[in-house]
Scaffold this active site. Structure first.
Site, mmCIF file in Angstrom:
data_model
loop_
_atom_site.group_PDB
_atom_site.id
_atom_site.type_symbol
_atom_site.label_atom_id
_atom_site.label_comp_id
_atom_site.label_asym_id
_atom_site.label_seq_id
_atom_site.Cartn_x
_atom_site.Cartn_y
_atom_site.Cartn_z
ATOM 1 N N GLY A 124 -7.130 -30.933 8.874
ATOM 2 C CA GLY A 124 -8.176 -30.562 8.525
ATOM 3 C C GLY A 124 -9.651 -31.316 8.402
ATOM 4 O O GLY A 124 -10.565 -31.185 7.607
ATOM 5 N N TRP A 141 -11.932 -32.152 10.682
ATOM 6 C CA TRP A 141 -12.961 -31.134 11.373
ATOM 7 C C TRP A 141 -13.677 -30.171 10.265
ATOM 8 O O TRP A 141 -14.762 -29.807 9.960
ATOM 9 C CB TRP A 141 -13.010 -30.515 12.508
ATOM 10 C CG TRP A 141 -12.782 -31.293 13.696
ATOM 11 C CD1 TRP A 141 -12.560 -32.549 13.780
ATOM 12 C CD2 TRP A 141 -13.358 -30.994 15.107
ATOM 13 N NE1 TRP A 141 -12.686 -33.143 15.051
ATOM 14 C CE2 TRP A 141 -13.093 -32.121 15.866
ATOM 15 C CE3 TRP A 141 -13.765 -29.951 15.953
ATOM 16 C CZ2 TRP A 141 -13.388 -32.225 17.370
ATOM 17 C CZ3 TRP A 141 -13.951 -29.959 17.114
ATOM 18 C CH2 TRP A 141 -13.702 -31.012 17.867
ATOM 19 N N ASP A 167 -5.016 -22.260 11.598
ATOM 20 C CA ASP A 167 -4.187 -23.134 12.240
ATOM 21 C C ASP A 167 -2.706 -22.311 12.050
ATOM 22 O O ASP A 167 -2.574 -21.700 11.098
ATOM 23 C CB ASP A 167 -4.236 -24.587 11.753
ATOM 24 C CG ASP A 167 -3.399 -25.485 12.416
ATOM 25 O OD1 ASP A 167 -4.047 -26.274 13.244
ATOM 26 O OD2 ASP A 167 -2.046 -25.626 12.794
ATOM 27 N N ASP A 202 -2.360 -17.495 14.355
ATOM 28 C CA ASP A 202 -2.288 -18.023 15.851
ATOM 29 C C ASP A 202 -3.490 -17.390 16.304
ATOM 30 O O ASP A 202 -4.078 -16.326 16.082
ATOM 31 C CB ASP A 202 -1.048 -17.168 16.282
ATOM 32 C CG ASP A 202 -1.021 -17.799 17.781
ATOM 33 O OD1 ASP A 202 -1.919 -18.437 18.431
ATOM 34 O OD2 ASP A 202 0.286 -17.430 18.253
ATOM 35 N N ASP A 216 -10.319 -27.880 18.060
ATOM 36 C CA ASP A 216 -9.922 -29.251 18.517
ATOM 37 C C ASP A 216 -8.463 -29.041 18.651
ATOM 38 O O ASP A 216 -7.429 -29.955 18.732
ATOM 39 C CB ASP A 216 -10.228 -30.153 17.379
ATOM 40 C CG ASP A 216 -9.700 -31.551 17.657
ATOM 41 O OD1 ASP A 216 -9.843 -32.105 18.967
ATOM 42 O OD2 ASP A 216 -9.237 -32.356 16.797
ATOM 43 N N LYS A 251 -11.746 -28.819 22.688
ATOM 44 C CA LYS A 251 -11.135 -29.928 23.384
ATOM 45 C C LYS A 251 -10.901 -29.520 24.868
ATOM 46 O O LYS A 251 -10.296 -28.579 25.082
ATOM 47 C CB LYS A 251 -10.109 -30.481 22.451
ATOM 48 C CG LYS A 251 -9.399 -31.981 23.072
ATOM 49 C CD LYS A 251 -8.126 -32.114 22.829
ATOM 50 C CE LYS A 251 -7.557 -32.076 21.586
ATOM 51 N NZ LYS A 251 -7.650 -33.196 20.740
HETATM 52 C C1 LIG Z 1 -5.246 -32.167 16.989
HETATM 53 S S1 LIG Z 1 -4.586 -31.355 15.726
HETATM 54 C C2 LIG Z 1 -6.057 -30.605 15.114
HETATM 55 C C3 LIG Z 1 -6.986 -31.638 14.248
HETATM 56 C C4 LIG Z 1 -7.991 -31.010 13.652
HETATM 57 N N1 LIG Z 1 -9.075 -30.925 14.311
HETATM 58 C C5 LIG Z 1 -8.699 -32.275 12.411
HETATM 59 O O1 LIG Z 1 -9.573 -32.619 12.609
HETATM 60 O O2 LIG Z 1 -7.732 -32.510 11.501
HETATM 61 C C6 LIG Z 1 -4.286 -29.779 16.913
HETATM 62 C C7 LIG Z 1 -3.698 -28.319 15.947
HETATM 63 O O3 LIG Z 1 -3.791 -27.392 16.729
HETATM 64 C C8 LIG Z 1 -2.859 -26.308 16.295
HETATM 65 N N2 LIG Z 1 -2.552 -25.301 17.163
HETATM 66 C C9 LIG Z 1 -2.216 -25.303 18.279
HETATM 67 N N3 LIG Z 1 -1.634 -23.997 19.026
HETATM 68 C C10 LIG Z 1 -2.349 -23.227 18.095
HETATM 69 C C11 LIG Z 1 -2.390 -21.879 18.175
HETATM 70 N N4 LIG Z 1 -2.132 -21.197 18.992
HETATM 71 N N5 LIG Z 1 -2.898 -21.223 17.000
HETATM 72 C C12 LIG Z 1 -3.332 -22.039 15.833
HETATM 73 N N6 LIG Z 1 -3.300 -23.453 15.891
HETATM 74 C C13 LIG Z 1 -2.847 -24.024 17.044
HETATM 75 C C14 LIG Z 1 -1.759 -27.251 16.071
HETATM 76 O O4 LIG Z 1 -0.886 -26.656 14.992
HETATM 77 C C15 LIG Z 1 -2.369 -28.626 15.381
HETATM 78 O O5 LIG Z 1 -2.499 -28.693 13.940
#
Ligand SMILES: C[S@@+](CC[C@H](N)C(=O)[O-])C[C@H]1O[C@@H](n2cnc3c(N)ncnc32)[C@H](O)[C@@H]1O
Length: 329
Positions: free
Chosen positions: A53, A55, A75, A91, A116, A156
């Site tokens: 969280g 961002w 997420d 999702d 991200d 990203k």
């Molecule tokens: C690097 S983290 C994000 C960090 C976040 N931007 C922060 O600042 O805290 C990547 C996130 O992408 C989520 N994610 C991956 N595939 C996803 C999807 N299909 N739908 C929703 N979230 C997804 C993962 O659950 C993970 O929490």
């Protein structure tokens, strides 16, 4: 790994905890904003793939703080509540998620969509690049459902071999596409951020989450014989040169002379996917490294050794990046 070892290694990780950010990635968004003024005039923003969280924290401070701002975070994983942020555990590839976002904005489209997102990395670079590209396309696809014309999309991206294909896909939907690398994103990583401004979908485009966007069927320049056009976009580094270099180690004592004090993570993930590994580690049941010197001599001598390096079978929780989760008992 000791409590402070990550602090010694990564200055942004340490600063994130000291400044109350849930993850060091907060600095990436802040540095992108410094360069592109992403939040100017934004009242509705969507944070895709938002957990844990940081961002969303930046968005709620920069947009929500203006009173009329609305931030929706999505997420797969549950995320601890954040003031001013509406959360959807869902999702980003699902139409129901797009509908929920629009519902929270009372039918109005968003000014800004950021993502991200990262799939679980396998360590196989081609597979990881492919998965990252698919996630970015999924983010773009859901953005086409919720973004207003002229709006901005930041996601990203891995600068892999086929990244020019993704740029050309993004250019079908946005008047300006750039590749940006914040100072807080390690040089040693192929991670960067696609900054896409001026959302302008092709005439007759109908958002459809069941359609993979990379088929270029909406691309007016697409030529069946030549295949999709590959384009090169400007590369911009962002973050002041005086800001910390994420590939360097810095001393723990602060520059103003004050003594370093350990700060615990601001908000560990509440239900991380590696929770089971943490439990196993606490019980001492997590797979250990198998080193050649641990093998009986007769076995080492008589058997072929296909793998010379130590093999680790399970990703240790301490290797999980960026999340502030401390698995130590
Ligand atoms: C690097 S983290 C994000 C960090 C976040 N931007 C922060 O600042 O805290 C990547 C996130 O992408 C989520 N994610 C991956 N595939 C996803 C999807 N299909 N739908 C929703 N979230 C997804 C993962 O659950 C993970 O929490």
């Amino acid at each position: 790994m000791g409590r402070t070892s990550k602090d010694k290694r990564d200055v942004y990780y340490r600063l994130a905890k000291e400044n109350g950010w849930r993850a060091r990635s907060a600095f990436k968004l802040l540095q992108l904003d410094e360069e592109f003024q992403l939040f100017q005039g934004v009242t509705r923003a969507v944070d895709l793939c938002a957990a844990p969280g940081s961002w969303s924290q930046v968005l709620s401070q920069k947009i929500g703080g203006q009173g009329s701002g609305h931030v929706v975070a999505v997420d797969l994983q549950a995320m601890a509540p954040l003031p001013g942020v509406l959360q959807i555990q869902g999702d980003i590839t699902q139409l129901s998620t797009a509908k929920e976002i629009i519902q929270h904005f009372e039918g109005c489209p968003a000014d800004l969509v950021v993502c991200d997102g990262a799939p679980d990395v396998t360590g196989l670079h081609d597979v990881d690049e492919y998965m990252q590209a698919q996630l970015l396309l999924a983010a773009l696809n859901i953005a086409t459902h919720v973004l207003k014309p002229g709006g901005c999309f930041v996601a990203k991206i891995f600068r892999g071999r086929d990244v020019t294909l993704i740029y050309s896909q993004l250019r079908v939907f946005f008047s300006s596409v750039l590749c940006a690398k914040p100072r807080s994103s390690r040089n040693s990583s192929i991670e960067a951020f696609a900054v896409c401004q001026g959302y302008d979908p092709p005439a007759g485009f109908l958002p459809d989450l069941t359609k993979p966007l990379l088929d270029h069927s909406y691309d007016p320049d697409f030529n069946q014989l030549d295949g999709p056009t590959r384009i090169i976009v400007p590369f911009v580094t962002c973050g002041d040169l005086s800001s910390y270099d994420s590939d360097r180690s810095y001393p723990l004592d602060l520059e103003d002379g004050s003594e370093y004090k350990y700060t615990p993570p601001t908000q560990p993930p509440i239900s991380p996917p590696y929770q089971e590994a943490c439990t196993l580690k606490k019980k001492g049941r997590l797979a250990k490294e198998i080193r050649p010197q641990d093998c009986p001599i007769s076995t080492v001598d008589s058997m072929p050794q296909p793998l010379a390096a130590p093999q680790r079978h399970t990703l240790l929780p301490s290797e999980v990046e960026d999340n502030g989760m401390n698995c130590s008992p």
